[in-house]
Write an enzyme that holds these catalytic residues in place. Structure first.
Site, mmCIF file in Angstrom:
data_model
loop_
_atom_site.group_PDB
_atom_site.id
_atom_site.type_symbol
_atom_site.label_atom_id
_atom_site.label_comp_id
_atom_site.label_asym_id
_atom_site.label_seq_id
_atom_site.Cartn_x
_atom_site.Cartn_y
_atom_site.Cartn_z
ATOM 1 N N HIS A 18 0.859 -1.192 0.000
ATOM 2 C CA HIS A 18 0.000 0.000 0.000
ATOM 3 C C HIS A 18 0.889 1.234 0.000
ATOM 4 O O HIS A 18 1.300 1.715 1.056
ATOM 5 C CB HIS A 18 -0.917 -0.043 1.236
ATOM 6 N N HIS A 20 1.254 4.887 -2.483
ATOM 7 C CA HIS A 20 0.843 5.692 -3.654
ATOM 8 C C HIS A 20 2.095 6.339 -4.219
ATOM 9 O O HIS A 20 2.781 7.067 -3.491
ATOM 10 C CB HIS A 20 -0.153 6.771 -3.231
ATOM 11 N N HIS A 198 -9.704 1.094 -1.008
ATOM 12 C CA HIS A 198 -9.550 1.825 0.251
ATOM 13 C C HIS A 198 -10.926 1.843 0.920
ATOM 14 O O HIS A 198 -11.905 2.286 0.302
ATOM 15 C CB HIS A 198 -9.135 3.266 0.001
ATOM 16 N N GLU A 201 -11.050 3.717 6.328
ATOM 17 C CA GLU A 201 -9.949 4.581 6.782
ATOM 18 C C GLU A 201 -10.611 5.687 7.600
ATOM 19 O O GLU A 201 -10.562 5.673 8.829
ATOM 20 C CB GLU A 201 -9.178 5.142 5.578
ATOM 21 N N ASP A 279 1.833 3.965 2.810
ATOM 22 C CA ASP A 279 0.793 4.824 2.211
ATOM 23 C C ASP A 279 1.390 5.973 1.385
ATOM 24 O O ASP A 279 1.485 5.870 0.167
ATOM 25 C CB ASP A 279 -0.160 5.342 3.291
ATOM 26 N N ASP A 280 1.748 7.072 2.059
ATOM 27 C CA ASP A 280 2.331 8.243 1.388
ATOM 28 C C ASP A 280 3.553 8.679 2.197
ATOM 29 O O ASP A 280 3.512 9.684 2.913
ATOM 30 C CB ASP A 280 1.292 9.369 1.319
#
Ligand code: HPA
Ligand code: ZN
Length: 339
Positions: A18, A20, A198, A201, A279-280
């Protein structure tokens, strides 16, 4: 934390499921690309930009994230972005990674689908040769846009089908439930892609139910809201549906107030296929090892828990049984020889 456990976490081979690609954009590279493309950023310096990374919600973050992506114009930009992430992941002993990209963020600005996917996939290919890191690409639809736009994006992707393993759904969750994309994901499955989503969340457990029952998602991204629904947790475990949890993301976006509240231990105790991811990472204060380290510290995870999380990352990957067995063998050898 125990020095030995820290080394174990850093060195254990793992998969990241996961992440991005647009969320790995480090401010230094952002300024470099902005300059060479002659585009201006809304910030004067790397320090200024980093200071803006205080988020109260997912939307706060997305506003900055989409703004930064505006500097990406050419194939080389997407290549550089992807290669920088792969090198960083390799340093964390990530041996396999499944990367999200958001084509609509770019095609809406007039950058072609081809530019985006070629830049990213050339970097994936080179990193396999140069670093030995294996990878898959997952295309996401932006859920704040219409289902029609998702269907058009799917059509654009079809000539590059062989480069894409799965299709997911990201962006602003609240008010954009999985059911909004029921028809689009019917088409996705007809085309033979895996489905991820997703869900849970910022949104409720109900959205996780929609993702697994309506979209038939094979994997849930985040899914932390499942902790409020025992029946759902049993269902996810019984159907072997993994969750790709991102603890530092949950902390930075105020999904939780403290890492202790991320329900990793509860999911592990249930026997669910939970994994840890970044994630980011450029926005949330850490790459995958930082997520393992800080979570282990907050939740007092054991060496055995870490082993399970790393093993789950391979079990949950979209790879062949043969590839999976090879990774798990490697993991086993690492564990046996670790001192
Ligand atoms: N949630 C939803 N959309 C996103 C995220 C996220 O954590 N990161 C990038 N796009
Ligand atoms: Zn995400």
């Amino acid at each position: 934390m125990d020095e030995n456990l820290k080394r174990y976490i850093e060195l254990i081979p793992k998969a990241e499921l996961h992440v991005h690609i647009e969320g790995t954009f480090e401010p230094e590279l952002m300024f470099e690309i902005a300059q060479r493309n002659n585009v201006s950023l809304n910030y004067n310096s790397v320090e200024d930009l980093r200071k803006a990374y205080e988020f109260n919600s997912l939307q706060d973050f997305l506003d900055i994230y989409y703004g930064a992506a505006n500097v990406l114009l050419h194939e080389q930009d997407f290549y550089d972005l992807t290669m920088a992430y792969l090198q960083r992941a390799h340093a964390d002993n990530v041996v396999h990674t499944e990367i999200f990209f958001d084509p609509q963020t770019h095609t809406e600005r007039g950058v072609s689908f081809e530019t985006v996917i070629n830049g990213i996939s050339n970097a994936l290919k080179d990193a396999k040769t140069q670093l030995g890191i294996s990878s898959k690409l997952i295309m996401c639809f932006l859920r704040h846009l219409s289902e029609q736009s998702a269907l058009e994006t799917l059509e654009e992707a079809l000539p590059y089908k062989h480069k894409i393993i799965a299709i997911g759904l990201d962006s602003s969750e609240k008010g954009n439930p999985p059911s909004k994309f029921f028809n689009a994901f019917n088409r996705v499955r007809e085309e033979g892609f895996f489905v991820v989503c997703h869900a849970g969340e910022e949104g409720p457990a109900e959205y996780v139910w929609e993702a697994i029952d309506l979209l038939e998602a094979e994997r849930i991204d985040h899914g932390v809201a499942s902790i409020h629904d025992e029946t759902l947790m049993d269902e996810l475990r019984d159907r072997d549906i993994p969750l790709t949890v991102c603890p530092l993301s949950n902390l930075k976006l105020k999904v939780v107030d403290d890492l202790k509240q991320v329900p990793i231990k509860a999911f592990l105790d249930k026997g669910m296929l939970v994994t840890l991811n970044s994630d980011d990472p450029s926005y949330f204060g850490g790459y995958v090892n930082d997520n393992y380290l800080q979570t282990a510290k907050a939740l007092n995870l054991s060496r055995n828990d870490i082993y399970t999380l790393a093993k789950n990352s391979f079990t949950a990957s979209f790879i062949t049984a043969e590839e999976r067995n090879a990774f798990i063998e490697k993991l086993h050898t690492f564990d046996k020889n670790f001192r």
